[in-house]
Design a protein around this motif. Sequence first.
Motif, PDB file in Angstrom:
ATOM      1  N   VAL A 114       0.713  -0.941  -0.197  1.00 15.90           N
ATOM      2  CA  VAL A 114      -0.574   0.017  -0.045  1.00 15.90           C
ATOM      3  C   VAL A 114       0.607   1.341   0.084  1.00 15.90           C
ATOM      4  O   VAL A 114       0.734   2.354  -0.681  1.00 15.90           O
ATOM      5  N   HIS A 115       1.292   1.434   0.708  1.00 14.18           N
ATOM      6  CA  HIS A 115       2.789   2.319   0.523  1.00 14.18           C
ATOM      7  C   HIS A 115       1.863   3.818   1.194  1.00 14.18           C
ATOM      8  O   HIS A 115       2.845   4.834   0.667  1.00 14.18           O
ATOM      9  N   GLY A 116       1.410   4.059   1.904  1.00 22.49           N
ATOM     10  CA  GLY A 116       0.543   4.691   2.607  1.00 22.49           C
ATOM     11  C   GLY A 116      -0.718   5.364   2.375  1.00 22.49           C
ATOM     12  O   GLY A 116      -1.174   6.036   1.942  1.00 22.49           O
ATOM     13  N   GLU A 117      -1.044   4.268   0.667  1.00 17.80           N
ATOM     14  CA  GLU A 117      -1.997   5.181  -0.473  1.00 17.80           C
ATOM     15  C   GLU A 117      -3.069   5.152   0.493  1.00 17.80           C
ATOM     16  O   GLU A 117      -3.516   4.118   0.126  1.00 17.80           O
ATOM     17  N   VAL A 118      -3.665   5.964   1.372  1.00 22.30           N
ATOM     18  CA  VAL A 118      -4.668   5.525   2.282  1.00 22.30           C
ATOM     19  C   VAL A 118      -6.360   5.824   1.377  1.00 22.30           C
ATOM     20  O   VAL A 118      -7.247   4.661   1.792  1.00 22.30           O
ATOM     21  N   ASP A 119      -5.900   6.901   0.515  1.00 24.15           N
ATOM     22  CA  ASP A 119      -7.655   6.417  -0.368  1.00 24.15           C
ATOM     23  C   ASP A 119      -8.018   5.689  -0.868  1.00 24.15           C
ATOM     24  O   ASP A 119      -9.052   4.998  -1.961  1.00 24.15           O
ATOM     25  N   ARG A 120      -6.971   5.087  -1.718  1.00 30.32           N
ATOM     26  CA  ARG A 120      -6.843   3.597  -2.063  1.00 30.32           C
ATOM     27  C   ARG A 120      -7.061   2.072  -1.699  1.00 30.32           C
ATOM     28  O   ARG A 120      -8.152   1.885  -1.936  1.00 30.32           O
ATOM     29  N   LEU A 121      -7.104   2.190  -0.588  1.00 26.56           N
ATOM     30  CA  LEU A 121      -6.975   1.233   0.652  1.00 26.56           C
ATOM     31  C   LEU A 121      -7.848   1.356   0.542  1.00 26.56           C
ATOM     32  O   LEU A 121      -8.693  -0.056   0.761  1.00 26.56           O
ATOM     33  N   ALA A 122      -8.798   2.720   1.238  1.00 24.94           N
ATOM     34  CA  ALA A 122     -10.257   2.806   0.907  1.00 24.94           C
ATOM     35  C   ALA A 122     -11.292   2.204   1.178  1.00 24.94           C
ATOM     36  O   ALA A 122     -12.751   1.732   0.966  1.00 24.94           O
ATOM     37  N   VAL A 123     -11.045   2.544  -1.340  1.00 26.05           N
ATOM     38  CA  VAL A 123     -11.429   2.039  -2.140  1.00 26.05           C
ATOM     39  C   VAL A 123     -11.985  -0.016  -1.855  1.00 26.05           C
ATOM     40  O   VAL A 123     -12.800  -0.171  -2.178  1.00 26.05           O
ATOM     41  N   LEU A 124     -10.284  -0.418  -1.839  1.00 21.76           N
ATOM     42  CA  LEU A 124     -10.600  -2.236  -1.506  1.00 21.76           C
ATOM     43  C   LEU A 124     -11.419  -2.117  -0.970  1.00 21.76           C
ATOM     44  O   LEU A 124     -11.782  -3.118  -0.624  1.00 21.76           O
ATOM     45  N   HIS A 125     -10.597  -1.966   0.596  1.00 14.82           N
ATOM     46  CA  HIS A 125     -11.677  -2.279   2.043  1.00 14.82           C
ATOM     47  C   HIS A 125     -12.701  -2.100   0.854  1.00 14.82           C
ATOM     48  O   HIS A 125     -13.684  -3.149   2.142  1.00 14.82           O
ATOM     49  N   ASP A 126     -14.053  -1.717   0.748  1.00 12.85           N
ATOM     50  CA  ASP A 126     -15.095  -1.300   1.061  1.00 12.85           C
ATOM     51  C   ASP A 126     -15.486  -2.480  -0.453  1.00 12.85           C
ATOM     52  O   ASP A 126     -16.370  -3.083  -0.170  1.00 12.85           O
ATOM     53  N   HIS A 127     -14.366  -2.924  -0.917  1.00 16.93           N
ATOM     54  CA  HIS A 127     -14.737  -3.906  -2.186  1.00 16.93           C
ATOM     55  C   HIS A 127     -14.617  -5.031  -1.432  1.00 16.93           C
ATOM     56  O   HIS A 127     -15.689  -6.695  -1.622  1.00 16.93           O
ATOM     57  N   VAL A 128     -13.838  -4.825   0.001  1.00 18.32           N
ATOM     58  CA  VAL A 128     -14.235  -6.558   0.053  1.00 18.32           C
ATOM     59  C   VAL A 128     -14.568  -6.816   1.251  1.00 18.32           C
ATOM     60  O   VAL A 128     -15.158  -7.995   1.590  1.00 18.32           O
TER      61      VAL A 128
END
Length: 248
Positions: free
Chosen positions: A4-18
């Motif tokens: 992830v390297h700190g990219e919280v916005d991208r992670l939040a999108v995938l968290h919603d998917h998961v």
Amino acid sequence: MGAVHGEVDRLAVLHDHVAARFQPGDRLVYLGNLIGRSVRVHDLVDEVLSMRRALIARPGVLAEDVVFLRGAQEEMWQKMLQLQFAPNPQDVLRWMLAQGVEGTLRAYGGRPEEGMAAAREGAVRLTRWTNGLRESIRAAPGHNALYAALRRAAFTEGDGILFVSAGIDPSRPLAAQGDAFWWSHAAFAGLAEPYAGFQRLIRGHDPAGGGLRLEGLAVTLDSGCGRGGRLAAGLFEPDGTLAEIVEA
């Protein structure tokens, strides 16, 4: 979940998917390098902890169903907190900053110039500086516990899947991999035979920047997140079959 390297916005999108698809019996594995490069590391860790709480609060989901691996960034951060023990702390700090640890350092209130000054002044001053970083981590609810819970690798039962951060050294047994898990080994991408009985090996970061590799024994879930690219995650069946790949 790839690096992830700190990219919280991208992670939040995938968290919603998961979160929309996660069922009891599933497991979520973060393949290391959650932190680093971005100054939004504090927000990133909060997002990860929030996701973990939401999942394990569901009926039938266990705490061990969310797994965190140690990557190179987490390893460097732990070394940063012990910098006073390094034989050449200025050189070590300079190298870690070049590898992307500066974002994490600033996220917890540290500044590179202060660290270099402390390293020049000696172990006592450097210890005070690293202790300040530790206090900042402890002041953030759950952060210290997350860093303490990092695993070296993870695997499924039977001849299933081995999850690592960056690679393995095929010439060593699993228990003797050491730093190879997060610093990689050139042979990972070219693995043609099962390793230690595992039929699929999955990593979240390719230090060589080779990108996604979804075919063959060794799978790489790295679309360059933190380096101008996207964040990748994969859904795998227990036997290692890739069911879906998503990016944000």
